[in-house]
Motif scaffolding. Structure first.
Motif: not given
Length: 259
Positions: A220-242
């Motif tokens: 529904a295109q509602v920007e929440t904190a969980a969606i932001g974290l989800w997107r960061d995990l998908a966009e960043r390599p595992p070396s930057r998951w910290a």
């Protein structure tokens, strides 16, 4: 006041042992991130991140309030019903929230009577409240359906929590209130007041679950904190998951308080 017993200690130890598989990865991810300067840079607060946190808080409060209120009658039935009735009432909890959202979206599809009428109204310039059309209503309806899906999914869980809270004093007061002649609204208000502790527990549990529910809100295109974290995990390599672990401090704090 009930005293601490050995049985309570055993239950606490069992709960702590059961939570080790969940808290193990959290500790393994957070501790190294604390000493990583790059992780702190990735997790630096920004206006978008704070807006997502505020939006998450509003969504959690709204969903927990509506689902707990809707679950109150179901919880009263669960208190006195048998196992078969209870199983029937809580069966919808096995349906994922995104599937409920998909079903609600089918009801407003353009090839349905309601969906076609709504789409004509939303795209008709003559019916516009402001601007060239009411396209904003399409997005608003999608977000409303996402919230409705989360509420419908949470109602059985809230009912289970409320029905499972033992309160002998409230039970005794409710039994006495049945013999007192009063109107339906006053009786409902008294029932809500007597079950305030159970209602608070259910609202807290649903708020914690909603904080991590991202699929309907993402669709529904509602920007929440969980969606932001989800997107960061998908966009960043595992070396930057910290940095993602550090940015998840609101969820970690809420989970710790809830535990």
């Amino acid at each position: 006041m009930r005293r601490w017993s050995t049985g309570d200690g055993v239950v606490l130890v069992c709960l702590a042992a059961a939570g080790l598989p969940a808290w193990g990865p959290v500790v393994a991810g957070v501790l190294p991130a604390l000493a990583d300067a790059g992780a702190w840079a990735d997790a630096a607060p920004s206006g978008a991140r704070w807006r997502a946190i505020v939006c998450t808080a509003w969504v959690c409060l709204l969903v927990s309030a509506l689902s707990t209120l809707a679950a109150f009658p179901m919880a009263q039935v669960l208190r006195v019903s048998g196992v078969r009735v209870a199983a029937l009432l809580v069966a919808p909890v096995w349906i994922p929230s995104w599937l409920i959202y998909a079903g609600l979206n089918l009801a407003r599809a353009p090839d349905t009577v309601v969906g076609a009428a709504f789409l004509r109204w939303a795209l008709d310039p003559a019916a516009a409240f402001w601007g060239e059309s009411n396209r904003w209503a399409i997005v608003l309806l999608g977000r409303g359906l996402a919230l409705a899906a989360l509420v419908l999914w949470s109602v059985p869980l809230a009912a289970l929590v409320m029905a499972g809270v033992e309160d002998p004093e409230a039970d005794a007061a409710a039994e006495l209130a049945r013999t007192d002649p009063m109107g339906p609204f006053r009786r409902a208000a008294m029932a809500l007041r007597l079950r305030a502790r159970a209602i608070g527990c259910a609202a807290g549990v649903i708020a914690l679950l909603t904080m991590g529910s991202s699929v309907p809100l993402h669709l529904a295109q509602v920007e929440t904190a969980a969606i932001g974290l989800w997107r960061d995990l998908a966009e960043r390599p595992p070396s930057r998951w910290a940095g993602v672990w550090l940015a998840a401090w609101p969820q970690l704090v809420a989970a710790g308080l809830g535990a």
